[in-house]
Write an enzyme that holds these catalytic residues in place. Structure first.
Site, PDB file in Angstrom:
ATOM      1  N   LYS A 199      43.774  81.347  10.483  1.00 47.01           N
ATOM      2  CA  LYS A 199      43.723  79.907  10.792  1.00 47.01           C
ATOM      3  C   LYS A 199      45.108  79.405  11.233  1.00 47.01           C
ATOM      4  CE  LYS A 199      40.020  79.417   7.403  1.00 47.01           C
ATOM      5  NZ  LYS A 199      39.709  79.109   5.991  1.00 47.01           N
TER       6      LYS A 199
ATOM      7  N   GLN B 123      42.094  76.781   0.194  1.00 47.88           N
ATOM      8  CA  GLN B 123      41.318  77.996   0.487  1.00 47.88           C
ATOM      9  C   GLN B 123      40.534  78.451  -0.753  1.00 47.88           C
ATOM     10  OE1 GLN B 123      40.968  79.701   3.530  1.00 47.88           O
ATOM     11  NE2 GLN B 123      39.440  80.832   2.370  1.00 47.88           N
TER      12      GLN B 123
ATOM     13  N   ASP C  74      37.645  70.422   5.705  1.00 48.46           N
ATOM     14  CA  ASP C  74      36.715  71.477   5.267  1.00 48.46           C
ATOM     15  C   ASP C  74      35.350  70.892   4.890  1.00 48.46           C
ATOM     16  OD1 ASP C  74      36.953  74.186   5.272  1.00 48.46           O
ATOM     17  OD2 ASP C  74      38.039  74.334   3.371  1.00 48.46           O
TER      18      ASP C  74
END
Ligand SMILES: NC(=O)c1ccc[n+]([C@@H]2O[C@H](COP(=O)([O-])OP(=O)(O)OC[C@H]3O[C@@H](n4cnc5c(N)ncnc54)[C@H](OP(=O)(O)O)[C@@H]3O)[C@@H](O)[C@H]2O)c1
Length: 296
Positions: A55, A99, A122
């Site tokens: 990413k 994450q 997200d």
């Protein structure tokens, strides 16, 4: 038949989206805004290191400012929440990505809920999940389900009235994807069945599917005899299986027995090279949208 046979080329579609995102980044630059994305990684899970690295590289390629905070596995919830609070107030970062998976002592739900919904690129904050459920487009949609949706649309797959079977009811993929495809909206309107470990005769559900999406995390679970001829098959799973021939000692496979299923499918995603690149493309698209909304 397209030049790649019945393969849905997720990498090429992701590139298409990156080009659109790059154009938006250029437009933001004319008013002095550079989108910024802050990554938070806790512990040393090797897969998480790889994912955040991929990413970060896309951010650099498109000109999104990124910053990665790596915290030790023993970080307390209070310390993690304090960092998120600082990032919520940091104007240079319009998106925050924590994450997954987090170490077991941290309460993931509390952590995701601490991210400002306006920076939750997200899409895991309860406000954004709730908006998705309600069909309110002002929220952020989680990147993997959004990527699957976009991949189907850009491949010309008709969703209205289609029988979709989603294997897996996880909060990150299965549940939000079901909500997305079920929307009463021109680019959705599917009839969605969600299967899980307590589903009776799961194979029978699969065989009815016009579109079968596997998001379980079980290596090569979907076999050819579970797929209706001509169905669209999307493989979200990422599984490590031992492979003595590989340098790492393992290789990655999806939830679909690709070699067996491909000849039977109308369209199928390769894995890797299907859903993974789309997930990253949607993350950058969400980040640029967050930057536009926060600075507009
Ligand atoms: N490509 C990408 O960008 C991307 C992104 C995110 C995730 N993934 C991958 O997608 C997969 C799913 O992720 P997730 O986070 O949604 O996982 P998850 O939260 O663990 O959910 C897995 C789901 O699969 C169901 N399941 C597991 N084994 C089953 C079986 N034998 N039969 C029927 N159902 C079964 C579970 O049922 P129960 O609910 O009954 O336990 C659960 O609903 C993983 O392989 C993950 O690595 C890929």
């Amino acid at each position: 038949m397209n030049p790649t046979g019945n393969l849905i080329d997720g990498r090429a579609l992701a590139e298409q989206i990156h080009r659109e995102t790059a154009a938006e980044i250029t437009a933001l630059a004319t008013r002095g805004v550079q989108p910024g994305l802050a990554f938070v990684r806790v512990g040393d899970d090797p897969a998480s290191q790889v994912y955040v690295g991929m990413k970060e590289r896309q951010c650099a390629r498109l000109g999104v400012r990124s910053q990665t905070h790596v915290l030790p596995a023993a970080t307390s919830e209070a310390e993690l929440l304090a960092l998120i609070a600082r990032l919520n107030d940091e104007p240079a970062f319009h998106g925050i990505l924590v994450q997954a998976p987090l170490p077991a002592h941290l309460n993931s739900a509390r952590v995701y809920a601490a991210v400002s919904p306006a920076k939750d690129v997200d899409g895991f904050h309860p406000v954004n999940m709730g908006k998705l459920m309600l069909g309110d487009p002002s929220g952020f949609v989680p990147c993997t389900p959004a990527g699957v949706h976009e991949l189907l649309l850009r491949s010309g797959v008709a969703l209205a009235g289609a029988d979709v079977v989603v294997l897996g009811r996880g909060n990150i993929v299965g549940k939000p994807l079901a909500a997305l495809l079920l929307q009463k909206a021109p680019q959705a309107d599917a009839t969605v069945t969600v299967c899980h470990s307590r589903t009776r005769d799961l194979a029978a559900h699969c065989r009815r599917a016009d579109i079968l999406v596997a998001a379980m995390g079980v290596a090569e679970f979907v076999k050819a005899d579970m797929v209706k001829p001509g169905a669209v098959v999307v493989d979200v799973g990422v599984n490590r299986v031992p492979d003595p021939a590989a340098k790492s000692g393992y290789r990655l496979v999806g939830d679909v027995d690709f070699a067996g299923v491909q000849p039977r499918a109308g369209l199928i995603t390769p894995n890797p090279g299907g859903v993974g690149p789309m997930t990253i493309a949607m993350l950058l698209r969400n980040t640029v949208r967050a930057a536009r909304l926060l600075t507009g």
